[in-house]
Scaffold this active site. Sequence first.
Site, short mmCIF file in Angstrom:
data_model
loop_
_atom_site.label_atom_id
_atom_site.label_comp_id
_atom_site.label_asym_id
_atom_site.label_seq_id
_atom_site.Cartn_x
_atom_site.Cartn_y
_atom_site.Cartn_z
N HIS A 113 31.63 61.73 58.63
CA HIS A 113 32.75 60.81 57.63
C HIS A 113 33.22 59.39 58.37
O HIS A 113 33.63 58.41 58.18
CB HIS A 113 33.69 60.93 57.36
CG HIS A 113 33.82 62.55 56.20
ND1 HIS A 113 33.78 63.84 57.23
CD2 HIS A 113 33.75 62.21 55.59
CE1 HIS A 113 33.47 64.55 55.60
NE2 HIS A 113 33.37 63.37 54.36
N ASP A 170 31.29 66.57 62.34
CA ASP A 170 31.98 65.10 60.96
C ASP A 170 30.62 64.01 61.16
O ASP A 170 30.81 63.35 61.59
CB ASP A 170 33.54 65.12 61.77
CG ASP A 170 34.48 64.56 60.47
OD1 ASP A 170 33.09 64.18 59.60
OD2 ASP A 170 35.41 64.48 60.38
N CYS A 209 28.71 62.66 52.48
CA CYS A 209 29.12 63.19 53.33
C CYS A 209 27.92 64.70 53.57
O CYS A 209 27.56 65.14 54.37
CB CYS A 209 30.74 63.71 53.88
SG CYS A 209 31.00 64.47 51.86
#
Length: 460
Positions: free
Chosen positions: A348, A346, A112
């Site tokens: 993820h 994000d 990440c």
Amino acid sequence: MEATGTDEVEKIKSKFMSAWHNMKYSWVLKTKTYFSRNSPVFLLGKCYHFKTEGEYRTLHSFQSSSAGINTEISGNVEEFRKDFISRIWLTYREEFPQIKGSALTTDCGWGCTLRTGQMLLAQGLMLHFLGRAWVWPEALDMDSCDSESWTSSTVRKLTASFEASLTDEREPRILARPRRGPAGRDWDVTEMRNEIYHRKIISWFGDSPLAAFGLHQLIEYGKKSGKMAGDWYGPAVVAHILRKAVEEARDPELEGVTVYVAQDCTVYSSDVIDRQCSFMDPGKAGTKAVIILVPVRLGGERTNTDYLEFVKGILSLEYCVGIIGGKPKQSYYFAGFQDDSLIYMDPHYCQSFVDVSIKDFPLESFHCPSPKKMSFKKMDPSCTIGFYCRTVQDFEKASEEITKMLKSSSKEKYPLFTFVKGHSRDYDFASSPLREENDLFSEDEKKRLKRFSAEEFVLL
């Protein structure tokens, strides 16, 4: 045979990891983010207001005296959506070519921070090649899709892909049909030029060994600091990896860009200017644009809320390219704010590998359909702040502006970081950043990277 069996186990583990992350994060695309109509929203230096049309017409500018923010209103909710979706979104991927020295074909669960670093660098390259005013003409066409059905479709594809992997079958890839242009019309020359650079920038971050800033290349540079595929990378280590990736890039288009990483929370102005004035090709005139990366720590174990106004001030600058940060052990790319909440992308969500080497590869999965917000209090104190300066004059102006902001926002004796005239070698540092052209990381840098890896920062 034993090695082959181990590889198969790793592949199955990767499939389960991808499935787990999609179940865990698929709600991200379904959940609505609520914005106040009474407060301005900042996105990488642009200010938007979500008031109704009648109220919006009466707005001219917004000023925050506490953070020293003073900027013109750039648009309303539709302009904000278009601007946000136009930013490049780089997430976990699966089924990409195997990473050298490992059996990994996905970065789910560990990549990440590399992804948020890629997003920051991508924004710097967008400023360089497209300018801050550029927006993707098809942004709102994508946003008009039903995000829930898109997410459900992605999860179904993942399930089918996982089942196929158990029988050594590959799912046929369906590529998006290329569009002619916004509203079905032909693009003009400028739009065509911009679209070429749009695709080229994304292709530099493709998940293949040949992509200049792809995961495979970044991991190779990370090995020089003791990091391996599957390890967790901190924001400071990623800053140095990005610098090396740009230095080693061989695409002629990238010769006009360099990256400087601050040393111990200090930006040495002469070192930056030396980088801007150094050209590999002696026949080229002018200076390089520079992306300045500043690894900092916003407190001890938890983020000190005294730094909130400074972070807001930084994200209100048009030459800011964002912040590599996040929550503990969970990296986000921070690109804006509203009130005391940070706006982020994000990384993820796990998506399928896209071959960016083919003509008219699908772009949709590289653009985030929905912004997310997080309270500043939840932010991990370790982060890396990024700026872009096209010329030496831009750098000098930015250093003055940021120095004033640092002084006005600092309640402590010392600012979060500083700009100092001269070279690092003038302050008894062992080496100049320009010295290590042949060695990927000098011994001094390796020691510093190991310290960064342990998240040990000197708190001023």
